[in-house]
Design an enzyme around this catalytic site. Structure first.
Site, PDB file in Angstrom:
ATOM      1  N   CYS A   1       0.839  -1.202   0.000  1.00 24.32           N
ATOM      2  CA  CYS A   1       0.000   0.000   0.000  1.00 24.32           C
ATOM      3  C   CYS A   1       0.882   1.264   0.000  1.00 24.32           C
ATOM      4  O   CYS A   1       1.618   1.488  -0.961  1.00 24.32           O
ATOM      5  CB  CYS A   1      -0.989  -0.020   1.157  1.00 24.32           C
ATOM      6  SG  CYS A   1      -2.345   1.175   0.939  1.00 24.32           S
TER       7      CYS A   1
ATOM      8  N   HIS B   1      -3.740  -4.695  -0.726  1.00 23.21           N
ATOM      9  CA  HIS B   1      -3.376  -5.380   0.514  1.00 23.21           C
ATOM     10  C   HIS B   1      -3.492  -6.889   0.299  1.00 23.21           C
ATOM     11  O   HIS B   1      -4.595  -7.443   0.361  1.00 23.21           O
ATOM     12  CB  HIS B   1      -4.324  -4.959   1.643  1.00 23.21           C
ATOM     13  CG  HIS B   1      -4.094  -3.580   2.142  1.00 23.21           C
ATOM     14  ND1 HIS B   1      -3.232  -3.301   3.176  1.00 23.21           N
ATOM     15  CD2 HIS B   1      -4.614  -2.395   1.736  1.00 23.21           C
ATOM     16  CE1 HIS B   1      -3.230  -1.992   3.400  1.00 23.21           C
ATOM     17  NE2 HIS B   1      -4.051  -1.419   2.531  1.00 23.21           N
TER      18      HIS B   1
ATOM     19  N   GLU C   1      -2.726  -9.188   2.343  1.00 23.82           N
ATOM     20  CA  GLU C   1      -3.182  -9.822   3.592  1.00 23.82           C
ATOM     21  C   GLU C   1      -4.688  -9.705   3.773  1.00 23.82           C
ATOM     22  O   GLU C   1      -5.266 -10.377   4.645  1.00 23.82           O
ATOM     23  CB  GLU C   1      -2.445  -9.206   4.788  1.00 23.82           C
ATOM     24  CG  GLU C   1      -2.916  -7.839   5.229  1.00 23.82           C
ATOM     25  CD  GLU C   1      -2.389  -6.675   4.399  1.00 23.82           C
ATOM     26  OE1 GLU C   1      -2.579  -5.519   4.825  1.00 23.82           O
ATOM     27  OE2 GLU C   1      -1.770  -6.912   3.327  1.00 23.82           O
TER      28      GLU C   1
END
Length: 226
Positions: free
Chosen positions: A93, A202, A204
């Site tokens: 990011c 992102h 994750e």
């Protein structure tokens, strides 16, 4: 597509340090990297940052604030040392954005690390932030996106790099691989440049696709692919 199963070969897990410099909630990144097969440390200590097999630089918030926080823990020097030594780094990011020359967020120009040419600018879309799932256009031969080239990833951002103008200094150098997405205009979704990789989205938070991408990166540390 199902999530990748954990490594069962018995080989040592690659060590990964998630840079702890005050940028938001990084626990989800730590957990995702652990599930991807890494031995993870959350730290800003020089020994942990410099000696890990891989370093992850997360980033949440304003570009200028992230740069200030990175400088506060001497991260710019440590990231530079890793890249110069061919040691893998993954930005996420704003951790991607700070690798470029500069940002003009909120009309204020802030210098970045200058690893790649380009300026972080407001996305010219009718709705910002760009929040949610989006497709990406992946170059052939991508290591990060192997097996998930056609998947969607989760983005949360209002600014992005919309132009790429990279001149390879030496003819024998392999040019970076750039992955694009679009929200109002095309913007850079990821870059793979030798030991230095980064994603605007992102991983994750990107479900099975993000899990596979992180596993690809962690496995490249084990293989010494860089």
């Amino acid at each position: 597509m199902s999530a990748e199963s954990p490594d069962t070969t018995g080989s040592p897990k690659p060590t990964v340090t998630v840079l702890d410099y005050g940028s938001g909630n990084v626990r989800s990144a730590v957990r995702a990297l652990e599930r991807a097969g890494a031995q993870v440390t959350l730290s800003a200590k020089p020994d942990d940052v410099l000696n890990a097999d891989g370093l992850v630089v997360p980033g949440v918030g304003a570009f200028g604030s992230v740069m200030a926080e990175l400088k506060g823990v001497d991260a710019l020097r440590m990231i530079g040392r890793r890249v110069a030594g061919g040691r893998p780094v993954l930005g996420i990011c704003v951790g991607l954005q700070v690798l470029f020359d500069a940002s003009v967020e909120h009309g204020v120009r802030e210098n970045g690390m200058g690893e790649w040419p380009g300026t972080v600018e407001l996305l010219p879309a009718t709705v910002v932030p760009h929040m949610g799932w989006n497709t990406v256009t992946v170059p052939e031969g991508s290591m990060l996106f192997e097996g998930v080239e056609a998947e969607r990833f989760y983005f949360v951002h209002s600014y992005g790099v919309q132009k790429w103008d990279f001149d390879v200094a030496q003819p024998k150098m392999k040019p970076p691989m750039v992955t694009w997405s679009e929200h109002g205009a095309p913007f850079i979704a990821a870059v793979e440049n030798g030991p230095l990789c980064a994603t605007q989205f992102h991983p994750e938070k990107s479900g099975d696709a993000g899990a596979r991408l992180l596993r690809n990166w962690v496995q490249s540390l084990r293989k010494g692919a860089r």
